[in-house]
Scaffold this motif. Sequence first.
Motif, PDB file in Angstrom:
ATOM      1  N   LYS A   5       0.824  -1.210   0.000  1.00  0.00           N
ATOM      2  CA  LYS A   5       0.000   0.000   0.000  1.00  0.00           C
ATOM      3  C   LYS A   5       0.861   1.264   0.000  1.00  0.00           C
ATOM      4  CE  LYS A   5      -2.337   0.768   3.734  1.00  0.00           C
ATOM      5  NZ  LYS A   5      -3.346   0.815   4.792  1.00  0.00           N
ATOM      6  N   SER A   6       1.926   1.275   0.778  1.00  0.00           N
ATOM      7  CA  SER A   6       2.773   2.467   0.849  1.00  0.00           C
ATOM      8  C   SER A   6       3.547   2.685  -0.453  1.00  0.00           C
ATOM      9  CB  SER A   6       3.747   2.365   2.019  1.00  0.00           C
ATOM     10  OG  SER A   6       4.605   1.262   1.840  1.00  0.00           O
ATOM     11  N   GLU A   7       3.822   1.612  -1.179  1.00  0.00           N
ATOM     12  CA  GLU A   7       4.561   1.724  -2.434  1.00  0.00           C
ATOM     13  C   GLU A   7       3.695   2.204  -3.588  1.00  0.00           C
ATOM     14  OE1 GLU A   7       6.573  -1.919  -3.365  1.00  0.00           O
ATOM     15  OE2 GLU A   7       7.015  -2.256  -1.247  1.00  0.00           O
ATOM     16  N   ILE A   8       2.416   1.856  -3.573  1.00  0.00           N
ATOM     17  CA  ILE A   8       1.571   2.160  -4.717  1.00  0.00           C
ATOM     18  C   ILE A   8       0.932   3.539  -4.634  1.00  0.00           C
ATOM     19  CG2 ILE A   8       1.129  -0.257  -5.245  1.00  0.00           C
ATOM     20  CD1 ILE A   8      -1.622   0.024  -3.929  1.00  0.00           C
ATOM     21  N   GLY A   9       1.132   4.226  -3.554  1.00  0.00           N
ATOM     22  CA  GLY A   9       0.657   5.609  -3.440  1.00  0.00           C
ATOM     23  C   GLY A   9      -0.844   5.738  -3.485  1.00  0.00           C
ATOM     24  N   GLN A  10      -1.325   6.557  -4.392  1.00  0.00           N
ATOM     25  CA  GLN A  10      -2.751   6.882  -4.467  1.00  0.00           C
ATOM     26  C   GLN A  10      -3.587   5.827  -5.186  1.00  0.00           C
ATOM     27  OE1 GLN A  10      -4.154   9.457  -2.845  1.00  0.00           O
ATOM     28  NE2 GLN A  10      -2.096   9.750  -2.014  1.00  0.00           N
ATOM     29  N   THR A  11      -2.976   4.743  -5.622  1.00  0.00           N
ATOM     30  CA  THR A  11      -3.708   3.689  -6.308  1.00  0.00           C
ATOM     31  C   THR A  11      -4.703   3.045  -5.342  1.00  0.00           C
ATOM     32  OG1 THR A  11      -1.797   3.264  -7.714  1.00  0.00           O
ATOM     33  CG2 THR A  11      -3.444   1.524  -7.594  1.00  0.00           C
ATOM     34  N   ASP A  12      -5.887   2.766  -5.845  1.00  0.00           N
ATOM     35  CA  ASP A  12      -6.925   2.119  -5.045  1.00  0.00           C
ATOM     36  C   ASP A  12      -6.451   0.734  -4.609  1.00  0.00           C
ATOM     37  OD1 ASP A  12      -9.297   1.206  -3.939  1.00  0.00           O
ATOM     38  OD2 ASP A  12     -10.302   0.936  -5.866  1.00  0.00           O
ATOM     39  N   TYR A  35      -8.074  -1.751  -3.298  1.00  0.00           N
ATOM     40  CA  TYR A  35      -8.971  -2.828  -3.743  1.00  0.00           C
ATOM     41  C   TYR A  35      -8.628  -3.235  -5.177  1.00  0.00           C
ATOM     42  CZ  TYR A  35     -13.185  -5.299  -5.195  1.00  0.00           C
ATOM     43  OH  TYR A  35     -14.054  -6.241  -5.678  1.00  0.00           O
ATOM     44  N   ALA A  36      -8.493  -2.265  -6.056  1.00  0.00           N
ATOM     45  CA  ALA A  36      -8.166  -2.554  -7.454  1.00  0.00           C
ATOM     46  C   ALA A  36      -6.791  -3.204  -7.568  1.00  0.00           C
ATOM     47  CB  ALA A  36      -8.216  -1.272  -8.285  1.00  0.00           C
ATOM     48  N   PHE A  37      -5.832  -2.686  -6.805  1.00  0.00           N
ATOM     49  CA  PHE A  37      -4.495  -3.276  -6.823  1.00  0.00           C
ATOM     50  C   PHE A  37      -4.548  -4.733  -6.384  1.00  0.00           C
ATOM     51  CE2 PHE A  37      -0.680  -4.576  -4.566  1.00  0.00           C
ATOM     52  CZ  PHE A  37       0.278  -4.411  -5.554  1.00  0.00           C
ATOM     53  N   THR A  38      -5.275  -5.016  -5.314  1.00  0.00           N
ATOM     54  CA  THR A  38      -5.368  -6.377  -4.789  1.00  0.00           C
ATOM     55  C   THR A  38      -6.023  -7.305  -5.805  1.00  0.00           C
ATOM     56  OG1 THR A  38      -5.472  -5.500  -2.546  1.00  0.00           O
ATOM     57  CG2 THR A  38      -6.197  -7.771  -2.844  1.00  0.00           C
ATOM     58  N   TYR A  39      -7.059  -6.809  -6.472  1.00  0.00           N
ATOM     59  CA  TYR A  39      -7.721  -7.598  -7.517  1.00  0.00           C
ATOM     60  C   TYR A  39      -6.722  -7.982  -8.611  1.00  0.00           C
ATOM     61  CZ  TYR A  39     -10.501  -8.622 -11.642  1.00  0.00           C
ATOM     62  OH  TYR A  39     -11.007  -9.207 -12.768  1.00  0.00           O
ATOM     63  N   HIS A  40      -5.987  -7.012  -9.116  1.00  0.00           N
ATOM     64  CA  HIS A  40      -5.048  -7.279 -10.201  1.00  0.00           C
ATOM     65  C   HIS A  40      -3.832  -8.071  -9.726  1.00  0.00           C
ATOM     66  CE1 HIS A  40      -7.307  -5.194 -13.193  1.00  0.00           C
ATOM     67  NE2 HIS A  40      -7.404  -4.135 -12.412  1.00  0.00           N
ATOM     68  N   GLN A  49       4.415  -3.558 -10.527  1.00  0.00           N
ATOM     69  CA  GLN A  49       4.224  -2.591 -11.608  1.00  0.00           C
ATOM     70  C   GLN A  49       3.064  -3.006 -12.522  1.00  0.00           C
ATOM     71  OE1 GLN A  49       7.495  -2.253 -14.444  1.00  0.00           O
ATOM     72  NE2 GLN A  49       7.379  -0.032 -14.210  1.00  0.00           N
ATOM     73  N   GLU A  50       2.974  -4.293 -12.862  1.00  0.00           N
ATOM     74  CA  GLU A  50       1.893  -4.766 -13.731  1.00  0.00           C
ATOM     75  C   GLU A  50       0.533  -4.614 -13.055  1.00  0.00           C
ATOM     76  OE1 GLU A  50       2.875  -8.763 -14.800  1.00  0.00           O
ATOM     77  OE2 GLU A  50       4.368  -8.127 -16.277  1.00  0.00           O
ATOM     78  N   LEU A  90      -2.601  -1.807 -14.263  1.00  0.00           N
ATOM     79  CA  LEU A  90      -3.969  -2.179 -14.603  1.00  0.00           C
ATOM     80  C   LEU A  90      -5.011  -1.410 -13.804  1.00  0.00           C
ATOM     81  CD1 LEU A  90      -3.430  -6.006 -14.968  1.00  0.00           C
ATOM     82  CD2 LEU A  90      -3.936  -4.386 -16.811  1.00  0.00           C
ATOM     83  N   CYS A  91      -4.593  -0.779 -12.734  1.00  0.00           N
ATOM     84  CA  CYS A  91      -5.512  -0.014 -11.880  1.00  0.00           C
ATOM     85  C   CYS A  91      -5.823   1.352 -12.467  1.00  0.00           C
ATOM     86  CB  CYS A  91      -4.923   0.159 -10.480  1.00  0.00           C
ATOM     87  SG  CYS A  91      -4.679  -1.371  -9.600  1.00  0.00           S
ATOM     88  N   LYS A  92      -5.017   1.807 -13.364  1.00  0.00           N
ATOM     89  CA  LYS A  92      -5.157   3.190 -13.867  1.00  0.00           C
ATOM     90  C   LYS A  92      -5.955   3.256 -15.121  1.00  0.00           C
ATOM     91  CE  LYS A  92      -1.030   4.449 -11.540  1.00  0.00           C
ATOM     92  NZ  LYS A  92       0.248   4.954 -11.478  1.00  0.00           N
TER      93      LYS A  92
END
Length: 151
Positions: free
Chosen positions: A74-81, A83-88, A144-145, A149-151
């Motif tokens: 979470k701290s690495e991905i910044g403002q990325t959601d 939930y979406a990150f976890t899904y991908h 990174q992948e 996909l979250c954006k």
Amino acid sequence: MELFERFEDLSRVIDQMNEQAVQERDVPYVRLHDYVHYCDVQTFFHAYTRRLRLPQEEEKALFTFCYRDTLERKSEIGQTDLYAFTYHYFKNMTYRTGNLDTPDDCVEKLDLDLFTPYRQAREKEWRSETLNDAERELLRKTVQEAEALCK
């Protein structure tokens, strides 16, 4: 009772339970958004592992790893959601089996051949062991992948 009032009631109950657990059993305070993330990981984990037939101990260890890893990312991905990150994060480590021409007959499973090297590299990183270039690249590429996909 309105939905908003129910959420407020739930929030109060959770705060009371947290306070009681901290005072009576010296249990760390659980933040609500961490619990929500736990539920998200649990949902995706179950969806992609239920047909793997893992031994219970292995399944629990794998779930614990996935929760810790995604929460720490979470701290690495910044403002990325998250939930979406976890899904991908999970989706990128799956394969489809069954009748691929008919979506209703397909099953997606966690691909342990893809996931295991990632897990081994991440656990090695947690133990502060030196990673080789391939392991560093695997960790970077995986995050990174999923983030892309979250954006």
